[in-house]
Design a protein around this motif. Sequence first.
Motif, PDB file in Angstrom:
ATOM      1  N   PHE A 110     -70.273  49.514 -36.385  1.00 27.55           N
ATOM      2  CA  PHE A 110     -71.556  48.970 -37.076  1.00 27.55           C
ATOM      3  C   PHE A 110     -71.160  47.576 -37.654  1.00 27.55           C
ATOM      4  O   PHE A 110     -70.250  47.323 -38.190  1.00 27.55           O
ATOM      5  CB  PHE A 110     -72.061  49.935 -38.414  1.00 27.55           C
ATOM      6  CG  PHE A 110     -73.288  49.453 -38.674  1.00 27.55           C
ATOM      7  CD1 PHE A 110     -74.560  49.738 -38.234  1.00 27.55           C
ATOM      8  CD2 PHE A 110     -73.302  48.567 -39.918  1.00 27.55           C
ATOM      9  CE1 PHE A 110     -75.668  49.557 -38.557  1.00 27.55           C
ATOM     10  CE2 PHE A 110     -74.665  48.198 -40.399  1.00 27.55           C
ATOM     11  CZ  PHE A 110     -75.546  48.499 -39.897  1.00 27.55           C
ATOM     12  N   ASN A 111     -72.009  46.600 -36.997  1.00 25.82           N
ATOM     13  CA  ASN A 111     -72.021  45.333 -37.303  1.00 25.82           C
ATOM     14  C   ASN A 111     -70.473  44.742 -36.951  1.00 25.82           C
ATOM     15  O   ASN A 111     -69.832  43.873 -37.724  1.00 25.82           O
ATOM     16  CB  ASN A 111     -72.477  45.008 -38.941  1.00 25.82           C
ATOM     17  CG  ASN A 111     -72.464  43.519 -39.043  1.00 25.82           C
ATOM     18  OD1 ASN A 111     -73.068  42.857 -38.269  1.00 25.82           O
ATOM     19  ND2 ASN A 111     -72.369  43.306 -40.358  1.00 25.82           N
ATOM     20  N   ASN A 112     -70.165  45.269 -35.834  1.00 28.16           N
ATOM     21  CA  ASN A 112     -68.838  44.643 -35.318  1.00 28.16           C
ATOM     22  C   ASN A 112     -67.591  45.025 -35.987  1.00 28.16           C
ATOM     23  O   ASN A 112     -66.520  44.358 -35.939  1.00 28.16           O
ATOM     24  CB  ASN A 112     -68.920  42.971 -34.821  1.00 28.16           C
ATOM     25  CG  ASN A 112     -69.943  42.683 -33.984  1.00 28.16           C
ATOM     26  OD1 ASN A 112     -70.151  43.368 -32.877  1.00 28.16           O
ATOM     27  ND2 ASN A 112     -70.498  41.550 -34.212  1.00 28.16           N
ATOM     28  N   ASN A 148     -76.608  61.122 -36.730  1.00 30.58           N
ATOM     29  CA  ASN A 148     -76.189  59.965 -37.152  1.00 30.58           C
ATOM     30  C   ASN A 148     -76.192  58.709 -36.142  1.00 30.58           C
ATOM     31  O   ASN A 148     -76.357  57.724 -36.317  1.00 30.58           O
ATOM     32  CB  ASN A 148     -74.780  60.070 -37.660  1.00 30.58           C
ATOM     33  CG  ASN A 148     -74.535  60.571 -38.977  1.00 30.58           C
ATOM     34  OD1 ASN A 148     -75.388  60.747 -39.779  1.00 30.58           O
ATOM     35  ND2 ASN A 148     -73.466  61.390 -39.197  1.00 30.58           N
ATOM     36  N   LYS A 149     -75.923  59.238 -34.961  1.00 29.50           N
ATOM     37  CA  LYS A 149     -76.064  58.132 -33.767  1.00 29.50           C
ATOM     38  C   LYS A 149     -77.562  57.817 -33.739  1.00 29.50           C
ATOM     39  O   LYS A 149     -77.886  56.514 -33.198  1.00 29.50           O
ATOM     40  CB  LYS A 149     -75.569  59.040 -32.391  1.00 29.50           C
ATOM     41  CG  LYS A 149     -73.988  58.828 -32.301  1.00 29.50           C
ATOM     42  CD  LYS A 149     -73.539  59.208 -31.051  1.00 29.50           C
ATOM     43  CE  LYS A 149     -71.946  59.066 -31.146  1.00 29.50           C
ATOM     44  NZ  LYS A 149     -71.399  59.103 -29.778  1.00 29.50           N
ATOM     45  N   LYS A 150     -78.215  58.539 -33.871  1.00 27.07           N
ATOM     46  CA  LYS A 150     -79.733  58.257 -33.860  1.00 27.07           C
ATOM     47  C   LYS A 150     -80.035  57.324 -34.935  1.00 27.07           C
ATOM     48  O   LYS A 150     -80.958  56.263 -34.484  1.00 27.07           O
ATOM     49  CB  LYS A 150     -80.755  59.500 -34.140  1.00 27.07           C
ATOM     50  CG  LYS A 150     -80.649  60.386 -33.060  1.00 27.07           C
ATOM     51  CD  LYS A 150     -81.840  61.525 -33.558  1.00 27.07           C
ATOM     52  CE  LYS A 150     -81.736  62.475 -32.266  1.00 27.07           C
ATOM     53  NZ  LYS A 150     -82.418  63.885 -32.526  1.00 27.07           N
ATOM     54  N   GLU A 151     -79.338  57.585 -36.040  1.00 24.15           N
ATOM     55  CA  GLU A 151     -79.520  56.417 -36.940  1.00 24.15           C
ATOM     56  C   GLU A 151     -79.035  54.820 -36.619  1.00 24.15           C
ATOM     57  O   GLU A 151     -79.658  53.968 -36.940  1.00 24.15           O
ATOM     58  CB  GLU A 151     -79.034  56.437 -38.408  1.00 24.15           C
ATOM     59  CG  GLU A 151     -79.552  57.969 -39.160  1.00 24.15           C
ATOM     60  CD  GLU A 151     -81.110  57.927 -39.337  1.00 24.15           C
ATOM     61  OE1 GLU A 151     -81.685  56.691 -39.518  1.00 24.15           O
ATOM     62  OE2 GLU A 151     -81.998  58.852 -39.482  1.00 24.15           O
ATOM     63  N   LEU A 152     -77.681  55.015 -35.964  1.00 25.34           N
ATOM     64  CA  LEU A 152     -77.109  53.878 -35.445  1.00 25.34           C
ATOM     65  C   LEU A 152     -78.120  53.110 -34.464  1.00 25.34           C
ATOM     66  O   LEU A 152     -78.349  51.819 -34.289  1.00 25.34           O
ATOM     67  CB  LEU A 152     -75.955  54.122 -34.738  1.00 25.34           C
ATOM     68  CG  LEU A 152     -74.737  54.466 -35.672  1.00 25.34           C
ATOM     69  CD1 LEU A 152     -73.454  54.918 -34.828  1.00 25.34           C
ATOM     70  CD2 LEU A 152     -74.282  53.234 -36.262  1.00 25.34           C
ATOM     71  N   ASP A 153     -78.679  53.871 -33.483  1.00 14.83           N
ATOM     72  CA  ASP A 153     -79.829  53.253 -32.822  1.00 14.83           C
ATOM     73  C   ASP A 153     -80.908  52.658 -33.367  1.00 14.83           C
ATOM     74  O   ASP A 153     -81.325  51.601 -32.774  1.00 14.83           O
ATOM     75  CB  ASP A 153     -80.277  54.353 -31.649  1.00 14.83           C
ATOM     76  CG  ASP A 153     -79.395  54.946 -30.806  1.00 14.83           C
ATOM     77  OD1 ASP A 153     -78.279  53.898 -30.546  1.00 14.83           O
ATOM     78  OD2 ASP A 153     -79.560  55.941 -30.233  1.00 14.83           O
ATOM     79  N   LYS A 154     -81.432  52.967 -34.734  1.00 17.05           N
ATOM     80  CA  LYS A 154     -82.256  52.253 -35.226  1.00 17.05           C
ATOM     81  C   LYS A 154     -81.602  51.254 -36.180  1.00 17.05           C
ATOM     82  O   LYS A 154     -82.659  50.512 -36.905  1.00 17.05           O
ATOM     83  CB  LYS A 154     -82.939  53.341 -36.232  1.00 17.05           C
ATOM     84  CG  LYS A 154     -83.570  54.241 -35.603  1.00 17.05           C
ATOM     85  CD  LYS A 154     -84.214  55.364 -36.576  1.00 17.05           C
ATOM     86  CE  LYS A 154     -84.729  56.764 -35.810  1.00 17.05           C
ATOM     87  NZ  LYS A 154     -85.314  57.655 -36.963  1.00 17.05           N
ATOM     88  N   GLY A 155     -80.452  50.824 -36.111  1.00 16.16           N
ATOM     89  CA  GLY A 155     -79.678  49.790 -37.004  1.00 16.16           C
ATOM     90  C   GLY A 155     -79.351  50.080 -38.183  1.00 16.16           C
ATOM     91  O   GLY A 155     -79.588  49.235 -38.930  1.00 16.16           O
ATOM     92  N   ARG A 156     -79.366  51.451 -38.476  1.00 15.28           N
ATOM     93  CA  ARG A 156     -78.657  51.688 -39.660  1.00 15.28           C
ATOM     94  C   ARG A 156     -77.397  52.437 -39.774  1.00 15.28           C
ATOM     95  O   ARG A 156     -76.980  53.083 -38.976  1.00 15.28           O
ATOM     96  CB  ARG A 156     -79.797  52.995 -40.372  1.00 15.28           C
ATOM     97  CG  ARG A 156     -81.297  52.756 -40.415  1.00 15.28           C
ATOM     98  CD  ARG A 156     -82.247  53.518 -40.655  1.00 15.28           C
ATOM     99  NE  ARG A 156     -83.730  53.367 -40.721  1.00 15.28           N
ATOM    100  CZ  ARG A 156     -84.513  54.402 -40.747  1.00 15.28           C
ATOM    101  NH1 ARG A 156     -84.280  55.478 -40.946  1.00 15.28           N
ATOM    102  NH2 ARG A 156     -85.812  54.093 -41.034  1.00 15.28           N
ATOM    103  N   ASP A 157     -76.758  52.111 -41.108  1.00 20.36           N
ATOM    104  CA  ASP A 157     -75.290  52.417 -41.116  1.00 20.36           C
ATOM    105  C   ASP A 157     -75.421  53.867 -41.755  1.00 20.36           C
ATOM    106  O   ASP A 157     -75.962  54.160 -42.841  1.00 20.36           O
ATOM    107  CB  ASP A 157     -74.662  51.511 -41.936  1.00 20.36           C
ATOM    108  CG  ASP A 157     -72.972  51.894 -42.225  1.00 20.36           C
ATOM    109  OD1 ASP A 157     -72.841  52.804 -41.686  1.00 20.36           O
ATOM    110  OD2 ASP A 157     -72.525  51.116 -42.708  1.00 20.36           O
TER     111      ASP A 157
END
Length: 433
Positions: free
Chosen positions: A46-48, A73-82
Amino acid sequence: MALSDTWLKSNNGKVRDATEVVNDRDGLSVRISPKGKIVFQMRYRFNNASKRMDIGTYPMMSLKEARAEVAENKKELDKGRDPLQLKLKKETAYLAQPTVREISLEYFDTAASHKAACKDDKRAFEIHVFPRLGKRICDEVTLQEWSQLLFTIVSYAKTVAIKVLGNLKLIMRWGCIHGKLQEQTLLHLRAIDLNVRKNPRSRYLNEQEIFWVIHATFLSTGISPKNKLMILMLLIFGCRVGELRTAKKSDFDFQNHTWTIPPEQHKTGARSRKAIVRPLIPQVEILLKQAFDLSPPDCEWAFPIIKAQKYKPTQKGFQTTIPIHININIKRYFDVDMNHWTTHDLRRTMRTHIAEFAPPHICEIMLGHALPQVWGTYDLNQYLEPQAQAYAKWFDKLCAIINNYERFDIKGSISSASKYPFLLSQEATALIP
């Protein structure tokens, strides 16, 4: 290697020399401690930056549940959330949830602090609610648990249970409005669900009983002069006991001949925000001045008691013990077993008898009741003169009842010189017809 239920089961609790990490798929892995504790973890970027977060412990969380959690959790990552920050946010929000005790005390100390019964309601929670559910997070208490608590209270104090239920509903509603609570389960619960039905009391004192009560009160050597006058004032004004107990001398204006009860000191004040103003007739003013003379001039309370070397308002227990003592005296002086009555029944007594002297709306104003809806909104007249006329006629009737010896059967004799030890001065006695 891909994890399996068989492998997890065989390695759970198995002692090893060092911590071991075993990868599954899609970023899922397990961390096994030297003592064999298995923790599911998710690896992601997340965020490199590479990150790792715990998502559960085996066997409380199964392999299937862990894989499903990773997918969410990967769905949240796709939305740009940690996912880690979201987890910490949930944990922080959970810990911030108020307990039953915390939300109740906050409500009583803020939203309900102006209510006349706030202190008693708060005390009821301290006795009946907090010991059982006070430490629980309020949102997590189920309807069944609330019901069980209230049924327990009903078993030994039905009236208290109804009051507690009413206040719990107010607390829940207030908490939801202010974003402190999520659930409103109690709003579905009613007093009838607790098998409690309010039976409206119809007890009031007829003229014979008024005669017995007043004479037994003032003939008694076991009742203080202050309490004797309080009983008389309750009967004359038909006021609520709390309004008289907490009255201050400054509330009585002998120049303008009024008694003002501030909104915070009477039952309907929390809603109406209006004071109750009652007129004072000369006969009653004399009695009140005698009551004030029973305490030092610097005492602010009209009917005080001495507690811890200080003057304080009469305590609530007064209204439960006095009628019992008076009934004992009625048996002693008149050989009569008078039916049970309470100090609040004096209010109903006054209202019933005063109907002879004033129209219904004046009677209701005299009791401190709010006029109905639109009428009460637009009619702000205090009707002091009609009230004063009704009080004067009611006082005359009381005097006639008290002094009418031919009409009532009195056991024994009371000399005419002491026919009414009323604590009345000669000036007051002259006012009695």
